[in-house]
Design a protein around this motif. Structure first.
Motif, mmCIF file in Angstrom:
data_model
loop_
_atom_site.group_PDB
_atom_site.id
_atom_site.type_symbol
_atom_site.label_atom_id
_atom_site.label_comp_id
_atom_site.label_asym_id
_atom_site.label_seq_id
_atom_site.Cartn_x
_atom_site.Cartn_y
_atom_site.Cartn_z
ATOM 1 N N GLU A 64 -80.405 38.958 3.050
ATOM 2 C CA GLU A 64 -79.900 37.665 2.614
ATOM 3 C C GLU A 64 -78.402 37.748 2.299
ATOM 4 O OE1 GLU A 64 -79.760 33.636 1.479
ATOM 5 O OE2 GLU A 64 -81.091 34.827 2.757
ATOM 6 N N TYR A 65 -78.003 38.826 1.696
ATOM 7 C CA TYR A 65 -76.581 39.086 1.430
ATOM 8 C C TYR A 65 -75.803 39.022 2.739
ATOM 9 C CZ TYR A 65 -72.566 41.814 -0.507
ATOM 10 O OH TYR A 65 -71.323 42.253 -0.913
ATOM 11 N N TYR A 66 -76.325 39.662 3.769
ATOM 12 C CA TYR A 66 -75.666 39.652 5.079
ATOM 13 C C TYR A 66 -75.550 38.239 5.627
ATOM 14 C CZ TYR A 66 -75.071 39.871 10.097
ATOM 15 O OH TYR A 66 -74.614 39.639 11.370
ATOM 16 N N ARG A 67 -76.628 37.467 5.543
ATOM 17 C CA ARG A 67 -76.601 36.101 6.062
ATOM 18 C C ARG A 67 -75.557 35.246 5.338
ATOM 19 N NH1 ARG A 67 -82.232 37.173 6.729
ATOM 20 N NH2 ARG A 67 -82.713 36.530 4.595
ATOM 21 N N LEU A 68 -75.480 35.387 4.035
ATOM 22 C CA LEU A 68 -74.490 34.645 3.253
ATOM 23 C C LEU A 68 -73.077 35.098 3.589
ATOM 24 C CD1 LEU A 68 -76.350 34.674 -0.177
ATOM 25 C CD2 LEU A 68 -75.885 32.652 1.224
ATOM 26 N N LEU A 69 -72.903 36.390 3.774
ATOM 27 C CA LEU A 69 -71.589 36.951 4.124
ATOM 28 C C LEU A 69 -71.078 36.357 5.426
ATOM 29 C CD1 LEU A 69 -69.370 39.183 3.599
ATOM 30 C CD2 LEU A 69 -70.784 40.684 5.025
ATOM 31 N N VAL A 70 -71.930 36.337 6.447
ATOM 32 C CA VAL A 70 -71.524 35.819 7.759
ATOM 33 C C VAL A 70 -71.239 34.319 7.691
ATOM 34 C CG1 VAL A 70 -72.294 35.430 10.131
ATOM 35 C CG2 VAL A 70 -72.735 37.626 9.026
ATOM 36 N N SER A 71 -72.056 33.599 6.930
ATOM 37 C CA SER A 71 -71.868 32.154 6.798
ATOM 38 C C SER A 71 -70.548 31.828 6.100
ATOM 39 C CB SER A 71 -73.038 31.551 6.021
ATOM 40 O OG SER A 71 -72.842 30.170 5.797
ATOM 41 N N TYR A 72 -70.295 32.487 4.972
ATOM 42 C CA TYR A 72 -69.051 32.249 4.230
ATOM 43 C C TYR A 72 -67.834 32.708 5.014
ATOM 44 C CZ TYR A 72 -70.322 30.555 -0.426
ATOM 45 O OH TYR A 72 -70.709 29.777 -1.479
ATOM 46 N N ASN A 73 -68.010 33.728 5.826
ATOM 47 C CA ASN A 73 -66.891 34.313 6.554
ATOM 48 C C ASN A 73 -66.277 33.330 7.552
ATOM 49 O OD1 ASN A 73 -65.499 36.957 6.594
ATOM 50 N ND2 ASN A 73 -65.955 36.897 8.785
ATOM 51 N N GLU A 74 -67.022 32.288 7.899
ATOM 52 C CA GLU A 74 -66.500 31.264 8.788
ATOM 53 C C GLU A 74 -65.462 30.397 8.078
ATOM 54 O OE1 GLU A 74 -69.833 29.092 10.220
ATOM 55 O OE2 GLU A 74 -70.652 30.763 11.374
ATOM 56 N N LYS A 75 -65.522 30.359 6.740
ATOM 57 C CA LYS A 75 -64.594 29.544 5.950
ATOM 58 C C LYS A 75 -63.582 30.384 5.184
ATOM 59 C CE LYS A 75 -68.246 28.128 3.857
ATOM 60 N NZ LYS A 75 -69.173 27.498 2.891
ATOM 61 N N ASN A 123 -61.972 34.374 4.733
ATOM 62 C CA ASN A 123 -61.851 35.686 5.362
ATOM 63 C C ASN A 123 -62.335 36.774 4.411
ATOM 64 O OD1 ASN A 123 -61.187 37.797 7.056
ATOM 65 N ND2 ASN A 123 -59.023 37.765 6.494
ATOM 66 N N LEU A 124 -63.589 37.195 4.606
ATOM 67 C CA LEU A 124 -64.183 38.216 3.745
ATOM 68 C C LEU A 124 -64.224 39.582 4.424
ATOM 69 C CD1 LEU A 124 -67.213 36.129 2.419
ATOM 70 C CD2 LEU A 124 -65.153 36.736 1.138
ATOM 71 N N THR A 125 -64.477 39.597 5.715
ATOM 72 C CA THR A 125 -64.587 40.863 6.448
ATOM 73 C C THR A 125 -64.360 40.645 7.936
ATOM 74 O OG1 THR A 125 -66.075 42.700 7.027
ATOM 75 C CG2 THR A 125 -67.095 40.548 6.660
ATOM 76 N N ALA A 126 -63.786 41.664 8.582
ATOM 77 C CA ALA A 126 -63.612 41.614 10.033
ATOM 78 C C ALA A 126 -64.865 42.111 10.743
ATOM 79 C CB ALA A 126 -62.403 42.458 10.445
ATOM 80 N N VAL A 127 -65.762 42.704 9.970
ATOM 81 C CA VAL A 127 -67.009 43.256 10.516
ATOM 82 C C VAL A 127 -68.129 42.263 10.259
ATOM 83 C CG1 VAL A 127 -68.632 45.176 10.425
ATOM 84 C CG2 VAL A 127 -66.197 45.593 10.021
ATOM 85 N N THR A 128 -68.730 41.719 11.329
ATOM 86 C CA THR A 128 -69.778 40.722 11.153
ATOM 87 C C THR A 128 -71.075 41.048 11.883
ATOM 88 O OG1 THR A 128 -68.853 39.429 12.988
ATOM 89 C CG2 THR A 128 -68.150 38.839 10.754
#
Length: 234
Positions: free
Chosen positions: A22-33, A35-40
């Motif tokens: 779930e952490y991963y899913r939230l990370l990828v979703s937020y990363n669209e808005k 910039n949290l990580t270059a690794v997705t």
């Protein structure tokens, strides 16, 4: 994911695995808005971020960390690495996640809320200022920092949070030798013991954890005011 972690001596339960998913899913979703990580890519996030963050818990690295309740601070946590991963894997630890960017802290608060992590607190602020707060100065058993800055700067930002029996652990790459050599003055100024280095090979990449403990009283003048440590490292 359970088998990958087990390969490195880290036990992961099914519930913890689901929380990381779930952490991963939230990370990828937020990363669209934001910039949290270059690794997705999922597998890359598991290896590069989740597993790497958890290396401090590996049975191959003898940090003698107690499984009992301890107070932990992650300085410059960013997207929550390593602090949020540690909060998921060690529910008995009280973990504070510190970052200077409000958008990242908003993301962390959302993850903490959605995962019902009652052992993690997210703070928006600078280490130089928080270290002057009596509730935090010398108030942690373990302080961690990953991919934030060079060691001599990190020491001034992190050591003021470490209690007399605690330790600071910095996640480093293969150039850690140079960073330790450059940190000689910082170690002396902050009354720190000689660093200990623990290494592991993770998917053909060498990773190093540099552990620093206090070896005397914390000088009152450190850390210097916000921005000065970065401009004029010890």
């Amino acid at each position: 994911m359970i088998e990958i972690f087990k390969r490195y001596g880290i036990d992961l339960t099914e519930d913890q695995e689901q929380m990381l998913e779930e952490y991963y899913r939230l990370l990828v979703s937020y990363n669209e808005k934001v910039n949290l990580t270059a690794v997705t890519d999922r597998d890359d996030v598991i290896k590069t971020h989740f597993l790497d963050s958890a290396l401090i818990l590996s049975s191959d690295i003898s940090l003698s960390l107690s499984s009992e309740k301890i107070r932990v601070l992650d300085v410059g946590t960013g997207a929550g690495f390593p602090g949020l991963v540690l909060a998921i894997l060690r529910s008995e630890w009280d973990i504070v996640l510190l970052d200077s960017l409000r958008k990242r802290v908003d993301f962390l608060n959302d993850v903490v809320s959605k995962l019902n992590l009652n052992n993690a607190v997210c703070i928006h602020g600078r280490a130089e200022e928080l270290a002057r707060d009596a509730d935090y100065r010398e108030g942690f058993d373990l302080v961690v920092s990953r991919a934030v800055a060079e060691l001599r700067l990190l020491l001034e930002l992190c050591i003021p949070f470490v209690n007399s029996d605690g330790r600071f652990v910095s996640y480093k790459g293969p150039k850690y030798h140079d960073e330790i050599a450059s940190a000689t003055n910082a170690l002396a100024e902050l009354n720190c013991a000689e660093p200990k280095v623990m290494s592991m090979s993770v998917f053909d990449k060498e990773r190093f954890l540099v552990e620093v403990c206090r070896d005397g009283d914390l000088p009152e003048k450190y850390p210097r005011r916000a921005g000065i440590p970065a401009k004029r490292p010890l």
